[in-house]
Structure formats: C-alpha cells, structure tokens
Design an enzyme around this catalytic site. Structure first.
Site, PDB file in Angstrom:
ATOM      1  CB  SER A  10      -4.929   1.412   4.619  1.00 33.86           C
ATOM      2  OG  SER A  10      -4.655   0.883   3.344  1.00 33.86           O
TER       3      SER A  10
HETATM    4  N1  SAH Z   1      -7.973   0.513   0.511  1.00 34.27           N
HETATM    5  C1  SAH Z   1      -8.071  -0.878   0.801  1.00 34.27           C
HETATM    6  C2  SAH Z   1      -6.689  -1.469   0.837  1.00 34.27           C
HETATM    7  C3  SAH Z   1      -6.664  -2.918   0.634  1.00 34.27           C
HETATM    8  S1  SAH Z   1      -5.045  -3.599   0.498  1.00 34.27           S
HETATM    9  C4  SAH Z   1      -8.770  -1.093   2.130  1.00 34.27           C
HETATM   10  O1  SAH Z   1      -8.691  -0.199   2.980  1.00 34.27           O
HETATM   11  O2  SAH Z   1      -9.369  -2.147   2.338  1.00 34.27           O
HETATM   12  C5  SAH Z   1      -4.639  -3.312  -1.184  1.00 34.27           C
HETATM   13  C6  SAH Z   1      -5.591  -3.864  -2.205  1.00 34.27           C
HETATM   14  O3  SAH Z   1      -5.009  -3.656  -3.488  1.00 34.27           O
HETATM   15  C7  SAH Z   1      -5.852  -5.373  -2.097  1.00 34.27           C
HETATM   16  O4  SAH Z   1      -7.225  -5.577  -2.047  1.00 34.27           O
HETATM   17  C8  SAH Z   1      -5.225  -5.930  -3.370  1.00 34.27           C
HETATM   18  O5  SAH Z   1      -5.898  -7.052  -3.890  1.00 34.27           O
HETATM   19  C9  SAH Z   1      -5.326  -4.750  -4.305  1.00 34.27           C
HETATM   20  N2  SAH Z   1      -4.404  -4.762  -5.438  1.00 34.27           N
HETATM   21  C10 SAH Z   1      -3.076  -5.066  -5.468  1.00 34.27           C
HETATM   22  N3  SAH Z   1      -2.574  -4.948  -6.706  1.00 34.27           N
HETATM   23  C11 SAH Z   1      -3.612  -4.558  -7.506  1.00 34.27           C
HETATM   24  C12 SAH Z   1      -3.752  -4.285  -8.900  1.00 34.27           C
HETATM   25  N4  SAH Z   1      -2.731  -4.369  -9.757  1.00 34.27           N
HETATM   26  N5  SAH Z   1      -4.965  -3.917  -9.364  1.00 34.27           N
HETATM   27  C13 SAH Z   1      -6.033  -3.813  -8.530  1.00 34.27           C
HETATM   28  N6  SAH Z   1      -5.979  -4.074  -7.213  1.00 34.27           N
HETATM   29  C14 SAH Z   1      -4.786  -4.437  -6.700  1.00 34.27           C
END
Ligand code: SAH
Length: 219
Positions: free
Chosen positions: A69
């Site tokens: 993000s």
């Molecule tokens: N805060 C993280 C954001 C990553 S993007 C960062 O700054 O790196 C969002 C993340 O949510 C991804 O890694 C994706 O795999 C995860 N995600 C999406 N749906 C999900 C779910 N149902 N349960 C767990 N993780 C999930």
C-alpha cells in the site's frame, strides 16, 4: 542501524524525512504514526530493483499480483485505527510484505496478522525478523475467518477490499473496538471505520480508495 537498513541516496533518512513531510501536507496529524514511518526503512520491503522508488507515494508490486500500500494509505489507516487510544490486540488481514504490520507492531502491544498467500507471509516474516520486530503472530489462512483463537480484538485493520464488511470480523471485535476496512468493487471502493458499542456497530464511510480484492481460500 546496519547500513542496508539505514539506506543511502534514494533510500536514505533524508528520503524518509521527505516522505513524512509529504504525509503531513496530506493531512496526517498523529506524531506517533509519523515517527514510526520516519524510522522504519520501507525500502527493505520491496524488491531491490524497486528500492529507489520505495518512498514515492504509490503502491508498488510485491509479486503474486499484490501491491504494498502507498505510504499515505498506511499512515491514514493506522491513524484512524489508533484514534480510540491505546490498542493491545490488533488483527491485521492481508500481511502482504509486512510493511503495514511493522508500522502497527511499533504502536500497539501485539499484532495478529493473517495472509492467504504463503510466500508473501514468508517474505513478511523475514522482513520483520530483520527489523527485530517480535510482537507479531502470523497465520496462513483466509482472513475471512478472522483468528477466533485470539478474538476478540480491540483493533482490526484489513488491507484488501471485500464487497461488504465480513460478519465474522464484526463478531471478533471487543466492545469499544475499532475496525478500518475498505469495501466495494474495484473502481468504487471506500474506506470504512466501524466502532462497536453496547448499542451496536457505528459505521463511518471515509475516503475513496483503491485496494486489491479480498479473496477467499489459501494459496
Ligand atoms: N499491507 C500489505 C498489503 C498487501 S496487498 C502491504 O503493505 O504489503 C493485500 C494483501 O491482502 C495481499 O497480500 C493479499 O494476498 C491479501 N489478502 C487478500 N484477501 C485476503 C484474505 N481473504 N485473507 C488474507 N489475506 C488476504
């Protein structure tokens, strides 16, 4: 700090200071949040080839079709979550590369972080290990189930967007607990803040945002 964590040039402390000045201009007010973002090396969370862009205000790819993000969103969500005061147990859904996890872990007592893609969870664990951040528990699962063994949580932060707020997560909030979560389809998502009280759940709709979708199952 060791030299690779400290960074040089486009990954240096000066670059982090500039990122924080931008966050202040964008309206972030919490000094606690600004301080941890000033001291946490964001460049170690992205591929080396992208390190020089780590402090720009953009999301960047972290592999597996996912993105880290943008700094403003991390700051904004953290600030919204902390508005209610000190938090002891925070559930994070979507560990990704662990940057948001690292920021949270320095501001609350313990973070319980759930990720559905195993190799991303491994990356996050390595990154937080390198920063010596130890007050984090990791779970490889579909975050739609929350983490019942440790519920209830006084904070929940979700970094992928489901169509609606999952009922299971609402049930895992303490009385007085806060949840920050984006909802909606791609192109028309909004950040929501939910506060649970004896009277029920109070939902505030905030900024328009753009998140990756909240998916079910594990990979
Ligand atoms: N805060 C993280 C954001 C990553 S993007 C960062 O700054 O790196 C969002 C993340 O949510 C991804 O890694 C994706 O795999 C995860 N995600 C999406 N749906 C999900 C779910 N149902 N349960 C767990 N993780 C999930």
């Amino acid at each position: 700090m060791n030299p690779s964590l400290q960074g040089i040039g486009m990954t240096s402390q000066r670059t982090r200071d500039r990122m924080v000045n931008r966050l202040i201009e964008q309206g972030i007010r919490s000094n606690k949040v600004l301080d941890v973002m000033r001291s946490t090396p964001r460049h170690i969370f992205v591929d080396e080839a992208l390190a020089s862009r780590a402090y720009e205000d953009n999301p960047l790819p972290i592999g597996y079709n996912q993105t880290i993000s943008q700094p403003y969103i991390v700051a904004r969500m953290t600030e919204l979550l902390l508005k209610a005061g000190h938090l002891s147990k925070v559930l994070e859904i979507g560990t990704g590369c662990g940057y948001q996890t690292a920021i949270l872990a320095q501001l609350v007592d313990h973070v319980y972080s759930v990720e559905r893609i195993l190799p991303l969870q491994k990356k996050a664990k390595n990154n937080l290990w390198e920063l010596k951040i130890k007050n984090v528990s990791y779970l490889h699962n579909d975050g739609g189930w929350g983490w019942p063994e440790y519920a209830p949580f006084d904070g929940i932060l979700v970094s992928a967007a489901p169509p609606e707020i999952p009922e299971t997560l609402l049930q895992q909030m303490t009385m007085g607990g806060v949840m920050v979560i984006p909802t909606g389809e791609s192109g028309r998502q909004a950040l929501q803040r939910v506060i649970r009280s004896e009277k029920g759940y109070e939902v505030e709709e905030l900024d328009a945002v753009s998140f990756v979708p909240f998916l079910s199952g594990r990979e």
